[in-house]
Structures are given as structure tokens and as C-alpha cells.
Design a protein around this motif. Structure first.
Motif, mmCIF file in Angstrom:
data_model
loop_
_atom_site.group_PDB
_atom_site.id
_atom_site.type_symbol
_atom_site.label_atom_id
_atom_site.label_comp_id
_atom_site.label_asym_id
_atom_site.label_seq_id
_atom_site.Cartn_x
_atom_site.Cartn_y
_atom_site.Cartn_z
ATOM 1 N N HIS A 83 3.570 -4.036 -0.874
ATOM 2 C CA HIS A 83 3.669 -5.410 -0.302
ATOM 3 C C HIS A 83 4.418 -6.072 -0.967
ATOM 4 O O HIS A 83 4.725 -7.328 -0.790
ATOM 5 C CB HIS A 83 2.800 -6.015 0.247
ATOM 6 C CG HIS A 83 1.216 -6.359 -1.235
ATOM 7 N ND1 HIS A 83 2.131 -7.822 -1.530
ATOM 8 C CD2 HIS A 83 0.328 -5.900 -1.138
ATOM 9 C CE1 HIS A 83 1.113 -8.637 -2.757
ATOM 10 N NE2 HIS A 83 0.414 -7.094 -2.115
ATOM 11 N N GLU A 84 4.758 -5.987 -2.253
ATOM 12 C CA GLU A 84 5.784 -6.510 -3.542
ATOM 13 C C GLU A 84 6.348 -6.801 -3.227
ATOM 14 O O GLU A 84 7.958 -6.596 -4.016
ATOM 15 C CB GLU A 84 4.749 -6.611 -4.694
ATOM 16 C CG GLU A 84 3.285 -6.895 -4.908
ATOM 17 C CD GLU A 84 2.721 -6.513 -6.160
ATOM 18 O OE1 GLU A 84 1.741 -6.531 -6.524
ATOM 19 O OE2 GLU A 84 3.436 -5.846 -7.267
ATOM 20 N N VAL A 85 6.376 -4.663 -2.761
ATOM 21 C CA VAL A 85 8.653 -4.468 -2.779
ATOM 22 C C VAL A 85 9.044 -4.323 -1.471
ATOM 23 O O VAL A 85 10.763 -3.594 -1.026
ATOM 24 C CB VAL A 85 8.785 -3.142 -3.685
ATOM 25 C CG1 VAL A 85 8.162 -3.844 -5.165
ATOM 26 C CG2 VAL A 85 8.138 -2.226 -3.962
ATOM 27 N N THR A 102 16.170 -1.336 5.271
ATOM 28 C CA THR A 102 17.326 -1.206 5.199
ATOM 29 C C THR A 102 17.601 0.453 4.935
ATOM 30 O O THR A 102 18.214 1.240 5.186
ATOM 31 C CB THR A 102 18.679 -1.558 4.921
ATOM 32 O OG1 THR A 102 18.829 -1.569 3.410
ATOM 33 C CG2 THR A 102 18.690 -3.091 4.953
ATOM 34 N N GLY A 103 16.245 0.543 4.028
ATOM 35 C CA GLY A 103 16.154 2.227 3.685
ATOM 36 C C GLY A 103 17.836 2.579 2.524
ATOM 37 O O GLY A 103 18.220 3.678 2.162
ATOM 38 N N ILE A 130 1.529 2.409 2.279
ATOM 39 C CA ILE A 130 -0.074 1.912 1.515
ATOM 40 C C ILE A 130 -1.045 2.753 1.199
ATOM 41 O O ILE A 130 -1.853 2.731 0.731
ATOM 42 C CB ILE A 130 -0.684 0.881 3.010
ATOM 43 C CG1 ILE A 130 0.649 -0.061 3.280
ATOM 44 C CG2 ILE A 130 -1.783 0.352 3.341
ATOM 45 C CD1 ILE A 130 1.282 -0.616 4.943
ATOM 46 N N ALA A 131 -0.660 4.180 1.789
ATOM 47 C CA ALA A 131 -1.990 5.143 1.209
ATOM 48 C C ALA A 131 -1.765 5.666 -0.050
ATOM 49 O O ALA A 131 -2.978 5.918 -0.488
ATOM 50 C CB ALA A 131 -1.732 6.202 2.723
ATOM 51 N N GLU A 132 -0.973 5.771 -0.573
ATOM 52 C CA GLU A 132 -0.385 6.100 -1.746
ATOM 53 C C GLU A 132 -0.870 5.083 -2.139
ATOM 54 O O GLU A 132 -1.502 5.459 -3.759
ATOM 55 C CB GLU A 132 1.064 6.828 -2.089
ATOM 56 C CG GLU A 132 1.268 7.884 -0.752
ATOM 57 C CD GLU A 132 2.043 8.061 -1.975
ATOM 58 O OE1 GLU A 132 3.935 7.751 -2.017
ATOM 59 O OE2 GLU A 132 2.900 9.282 -0.836
ATOM 60 N N ASP A 133 -0.685 3.476 -2.420
ATOM 61 C CA ASP A 133 -1.042 2.650 -3.449
ATOM 62 C C ASP A 133 -3.038 2.628 -2.932
ATOM 63 O O ASP A 133 -3.933 2.412 -4.235
ATOM 64 C CB ASP A 133 -0.889 1.023 -2.451
ATOM 65 C CG ASP A 133 0.520 0.545 -3.059
ATOM 66 O OD1 ASP A 133 1.481 1.678 -3.536
ATOM 67 O OD2 ASP A 133 1.209 -0.451 -2.240
ATOM 68 N N ALA A 134 -3.735 3.027 -2.330
ATOM 69 C CA ALA A 134 -5.349 3.426 -2.438
ATOM 70 C C ALA A 134 -5.118 4.218 -2.675
ATOM 71 O O ALA A 134 -6.235 4.126 -3.896
ATOM 72 C CB ALA A 134 -5.540 4.148 -0.326
ATOM 73 N N VAL A 135 -4.528 5.398 -2.787
ATOM 74 C CA VAL A 135 -4.784 6.490 -4.419
ATOM 75 C C VAL A 135 -5.003 5.841 -5.696
ATOM 76 O O VAL A 135 -5.825 6.274 -6.112
ATOM 77 C CB VAL A 135 -4.009 7.452 -3.426
ATOM 78 C CG1 VAL A 135 -4.458 9.190 -4.595
ATOM 79 C CG2 VAL A 135 -4.149 8.766 -2.725
ATOM 80 N N LYS A 136 -3.646 5.613 -5.364
ATOM 81 C CA LYS A 136 -3.433 4.602 -7.155
ATOM 82 C C LYS A 136 -4.633 4.007 -7.697
ATOM 83 O O LYS A 136 -4.725 3.873 -8.604
ATOM 84 C CB LYS A 136 -1.365 3.996 -7.242
ATOM 85 C CG LYS A 136 -0.629 4.921 -6.756
ATOM 86 C CD LYS A 136 0.519 4.052 -7.543
ATOM 87 C CE LYS A 136 0.584 3.415 -6.610
ATOM 88 N NZ LYS A 136 1.738 2.421 -6.941
ATOM 89 N N PHE A 159 7.257 4.655 6.527
ATOM 90 C CA PHE A 159 7.406 4.947 4.869
ATOM 91 C C PHE A 159 6.510 4.200 4.491
ATOM 92 O O PHE A 159 5.966 4.399 3.507
ATOM 93 C CB PHE A 159 8.759 4.503 4.837
ATOM 94 C CG PHE A 159 9.177 4.897 3.254
ATOM 95 C CD1 PHE A 159 8.973 6.167 2.509
ATOM 96 C CD2 PHE A 159 8.934 3.643 2.580
ATOM 97 C CE1 PHE A 159 9.328 6.286 1.650
ATOM 98 C CE2 PHE A 159 9.248 4.021 0.950
ATOM 99 C CZ PHE A 159 9.314 5.593 1.135
ATOM 100 N N SER A 160 6.287 2.616 5.694
ATOM 101 C CA SER A 160 5.355 1.563 4.950
ATOM 102 C C SER A 160 3.527 2.342 5.040
ATOM 103 O O SER A 160 3.548 2.471 4.215
ATOM 104 C CB SER A 160 5.130 0.616 5.884
ATOM 105 O OG SER A 160 6.572 -0.167 5.186
#
Length: 280
Positions: free
Chosen positions: A82-84, A90-91, A254-260, A249-250
Motif C-alpha cells: 500500500h506504500e508503493v 500504469t504497469g 497483498i497476499a505476499e505481504d502477509a507471508v512476509k 497484481f495488487s
């Protein structure tokens, strides 16, 4: 008398043993590590820093210490989507959902789609994508491939300051992570930009840059050797019509942030070497 010939297998074993010794020497040289630094400095990590400095332990130690100092202050593993996310709308920079013929992770850059003016946020976005890409690497993969589409690019898309810092981050803090970088369809004006940027690059990184021109059969053949045209996007001369989807992609990020977050929590709960002895 005949001289005894050493076969390649013997030489490889000797090289492997010498490299393992260098890794041990580097680990001893950097001293005790704790927390995220301990997690970061795996044997594979130390090997990459040694390779980046031609297996010179002293030079590798200096390089690694600079990275550990940078990671301590920059905290790349703590950057959240969410910070970036705005930077990615725009990809212009993302991790692709396809791989090259060797199964390597692909980072796609499309600098003409630049949508912000914040130097700092652009670099945080770059670091975030790199960190997540590394976590997603298969166990047998250490390196990634970069696809850069320069269609529509102009000097206003890439300030020299940002280009220099980008090169610095990639070379100094993510050594030996880049397998090859394909610079696709660079306009003639890019030649002037490249003359400046190449001075920021070390020799190893410079040699990994491959220019691809759509109308040049030889350079396009090089791209085809690395990619199946059915998975390569049409903007890179392939047949894949799928476009970057920011919403999808978001969700993945977000799912990967939870894993981290889970990994960091586990890391914090893991007893650190030496601390138990100090407490007793």
C-alpha cells in the motif's frame, strides 16, 4: 616422463572446495549477526557477494557490510504494497506472470509509463518489487531476467539521478541477482542517455545488458532463444496478448505481504545465537 593431466572433474572439485573455504572466511570476517541480518546472510548470499568481487574476501566483506548498513536503515523487507501501489498503477515496473526458458523470474520495466515524480518513492517501489521477486524464486534459482521496453521513452521519463541510484541499488545491494537484461526497442536518443548511464555500471552488469531491436533479426533471435514466443508479451515481439492488470497484481502483492509479515514474526521469536548464553 609424461606429465599427469588433471581432468575437469578434479578441477571443479578443487574450485568448489576453494569457494566453500572463501565463504567460511567471509562469514568469519563479518562476525556475529542477529535478526534480519542473520537471516539475510545465507551461504548463497555470501557466495553472491564473493562472485561480485571476484572472490576477494576483503572486498566482499566491505561490500556486504555496506549492504547490511543500508538494509538496517532502509528496511527493504518492511516496505508494504500500500506504500508503493500508486507507483505501479500504469504497469511501469512489475514481476511478470511468465518465465524464460530456464524458468527464471522476470521483472518487466516500461519506463515510458512513468506516472510519478517522486525519486524516493520510485526507488522504494523498485526495492519492493525486487524483494518480493527474490522471495518468489524457486529453490534452484538465484537470478532474475529483466525485460525493459523503451517504446515511447524520452529523457523526461528517466532522470539521471534516479538512473544512477537504481544502478547503485541493483549492483551494490543485489549483486549477482541479474542474469541478463534485455533493452528492447531503445530510440536513437537513448544512445546519449546510455553513454552517461554506462559509467554507473560495473563491468559485469554492463556485459549483461543486451540491446534488442525489433527490425534486427539477429537481436530478435537472441530474445527468442531465451523466451517462448507464446508467453512473451506482444510489446516485446511475442504472441502473448495478456496485459498488466493492476488490480490482480495488487491482490498478489497483498497476499505476499502477509507471508512476509509471518516470516518476520517467526524470525523475531527465534532465539538469536549468543543471546541465551549472555542471559545465563
Amino acid at each position: 616422463m609424461f606429465r599427469k593431466k588433471h581432468n575437469s572433474h578434479d578441477n571443479q572439485e578443487h574450485d568448489a572446495k576453494d569457494q566453500e573455504q572463501k565463504i567460511k572466511e567471509l562469514r568469519a570476517a563479518i562476525g556475529p549477526l542477529y535478526g534480519s541480518n542473520l537471516t539475510f546472510c545465507t551461504d548463497a548470499c555470501l557466495r553472491r557477494y564473493l562472485e561480485a568481487r571476484n572472490w576477494n574476501v576483503d572486498k566482499s566483506k566491505k561490500m556486504l557490510e555496506e549492504t547490511l548498513k543500508w538494509r538496517t536503515t532502509y528496511k527493504p523487507e518492511e516496505i508494504l504494497w500500500h506504500e508503493v501501489a500508486t507507483e505501479s498503477e500504469t504497469g511501469k515496473l512489475y514481476r511478470a506472470n511468465f518465465h524464460d526458458r530456464e524458468g527464471r523470474t522476470i521483472i518487466v520495466m516500461r519506463p515510458a509509463k512513468q506516472n510519478t515524480s517522486s525519486h524516493d518513492n520510485q526507488l522504494r517501489h523498485l526495492v519492493y518489487v525486487l524483494e518480493n521477486a527474490i522471495l518468489s524464486l524457486p529453490e534452484d534459482q538465484e537470478q532474475m531476467v529483466c525485460l525493459i521496453d523503451f517504446t515511447g521513452w524520452s529523457l523526461s521519463n528517466s532522470p539521471i539521478k534516479t538512473a544512477r541510484e537504481t544502478a547503485n541499488i541493483l549492483q551494490c545491494h543485489y549483486p549477482e541477482r541479474l542474469a541478463v537484461g534485455f533493452l528492447y526497442n531503445p530510440p536513437r536518443i537513448f544512445e546519449t542517455f546510455w553513454k552517461v548511464v554506462k559509467y554507473f555500471l560495473d563491468s559485469k552488469t554492463f556485459l549483461k545488458a543486451k540491446f534488442i531491436y525489433p527490425k534486427n533479426k539477429e537481436s530478435m533471435e537472441l530474445l527468442r532463444k531465451h523466451f517462448d514466443l507464446d508467453v512473451l508479451p506482444v510489446e516485446f515481439g511475442g504472441r502473448n496478448q495478456v496485459q498488466y492488470n493492476h488490480e490482480e497484481f495488487s491482490k498478489m502483492m497483498i497476499a505476499e505481504d502477509a507471508v512476509k509479515a509471518s516470516l518476520r514474526s517467526l524470525e523475531e521469536k527465534t532465539p538469536q545465537p549468543g543471546l541465551a548464553a549472555q542471559a545465563s
